[in-house]
Design a protein around this motif. Structure first.
Motif, short mmCIF file in Angstrom:
data_model
loop_
_atom_site.label_atom_id
_atom_site.label_comp_id
_atom_site.label_asym_id
_atom_site.label_seq_id
_atom_site.Cartn_x
_atom_site.Cartn_y
_atom_site.Cartn_z
N ASN A 132 0.83 -1.20 0.00
CA ASN A 132 0.00 0.00 0.00
C ASN A 132 0.87 1.26 0.00
N ALA A 133 0.21 2.40 -0.03
CA ALA A 133 0.93 3.68 -0.15
C ALA A 133 1.81 3.95 1.07
N THR A 134 1.34 3.55 2.25
CA THR A 134 2.12 3.79 3.46
C THR A 134 3.40 2.98 3.44
N GLN A 135 3.32 1.73 3.06
CA GLN A 135 4.52 0.89 2.99
C GLN A 135 5.48 1.41 1.93
N ALA A 136 4.94 1.87 0.82
CA ALA A 136 5.79 2.43 -0.24
C ALA A 136 6.48 3.69 0.26
N PHE A 137 5.75 4.55 0.98
CA PHE A 137 6.33 5.77 1.53
C PHE A 137 7.42 5.43 2.54
N ALA A 138 7.15 4.45 3.42
CA ALA A 138 8.14 4.03 4.42
C ALA A 138 9.39 3.49 3.74
N ARG A 139 9.20 2.69 2.70
CA ARG A 139 10.35 2.13 1.98
C ARG A 139 11.15 3.25 1.31
N ASP A 140 10.45 4.25 0.74
CA ASP A 140 11.14 5.38 0.11
C ASP A 140 11.93 6.20 1.12
N CYS A 141 11.45 6.21 2.38
CA CYS A 141 12.15 6.93 3.45
C CYS A 141 13.30 6.12 4.03
N GLY A 142 13.44 4.87 3.61
CA GLY A 142 14.54 4.04 4.07
C GLY A 142 14.17 3.02 5.12
N TYR A 143 12.88 2.87 5.43
CA TYR A 143 12.45 1.91 6.44
C TYR A 143 12.04 0.62 5.73
N ALA A 144 12.64 -0.49 6.14
CA ALA A 144 12.36 -1.77 5.49
C ALA A 144 11.61 -2.74 6.40
N GLY A 145 11.30 -2.33 7.62
CA GLY A 145 10.65 -3.21 8.58
C GLY A 145 9.15 -3.32 8.37
N GLN A 146 8.49 -4.10 9.26
CA GLN A 146 7.05 -4.31 9.17
C GLN A 146 6.33 -3.96 10.47
N LEU A 197 4.80 1.82 10.89
CA LEU A 197 3.99 2.07 9.70
C LEU A 197 2.88 3.08 9.99
N ALA A 198 2.32 3.02 11.20
CA ALA A 198 1.31 4.01 11.59
C ALA A 198 1.93 5.40 11.68
N ALA A 199 3.16 5.47 12.17
CA ALA A 199 3.84 6.76 12.25
C ALA A 199 4.11 7.31 10.85
N PHE A 200 4.54 6.44 9.95
CA PHE A 200 4.77 6.88 8.57
C PHE A 200 3.46 7.32 7.91
N GLU A 201 2.36 6.63 8.24
CA GLU A 201 1.06 7.02 7.70
C GLU A 201 0.67 8.41 8.19
#
Length: 121
Positions: free
Chosen positions: A2-16, A21-25
């Protein structure tokens, strides 16, 4: 993904982690809105300055140019960083004003020519 996971990955976060993920959202949803609000607040100040050229002279006084005013502000902020904590607390309002003025002057330096050219057309 989803968009949140993609945003987190773009920011350098690879975890789950659900908490991360809520913070990135939260950052993805409200951070952009807040950044745009700050941009438009700076633009309002720039528009007010371009409407009255005497305002920019008053804003940078006693400096002769925007770059000189920015150097003065940087020197003031560096001096206050070297102060003891209790003195910095006494000068907190002046430090906040200097940082806001620095932000407005940088914004004005970056966008003033385009705004003035648009106004002249």
């Amino acid at each position: 993904m989803n968009a949140t996971q993609a945003f987190a990955r773009d920011c350098g976060y690879a975890g789950q982690s659900p908490a991360m993920l809520a913070a990135f959202e939260a950052v993805r949803r409200s951070g952009i809105v807040e950044a745009r609000a700050a941009h438009f607040a700076r633009k309002r100040v720039t528009d007010a300055i371009t409407a009255d050229p005497d305002l920019i002279a008053a804003m940078i006084h006693p400096a002769q140019s925007i770059d000189e005013a920015l150097q003065d502000i940087a020197a003031f902020i560096l001096r206050t960083r070297n102060m003891p904590t209790w003195r910095r607390h006494n000068h907190a309002a002046a430090i906040a004003r200097a940082k806001a003025r620095r932000l407005h002057l940088r914004f004005f330096r970056r966008f003033a020519t385009a705004i003035l050219a648009r106004k002249a057309a």
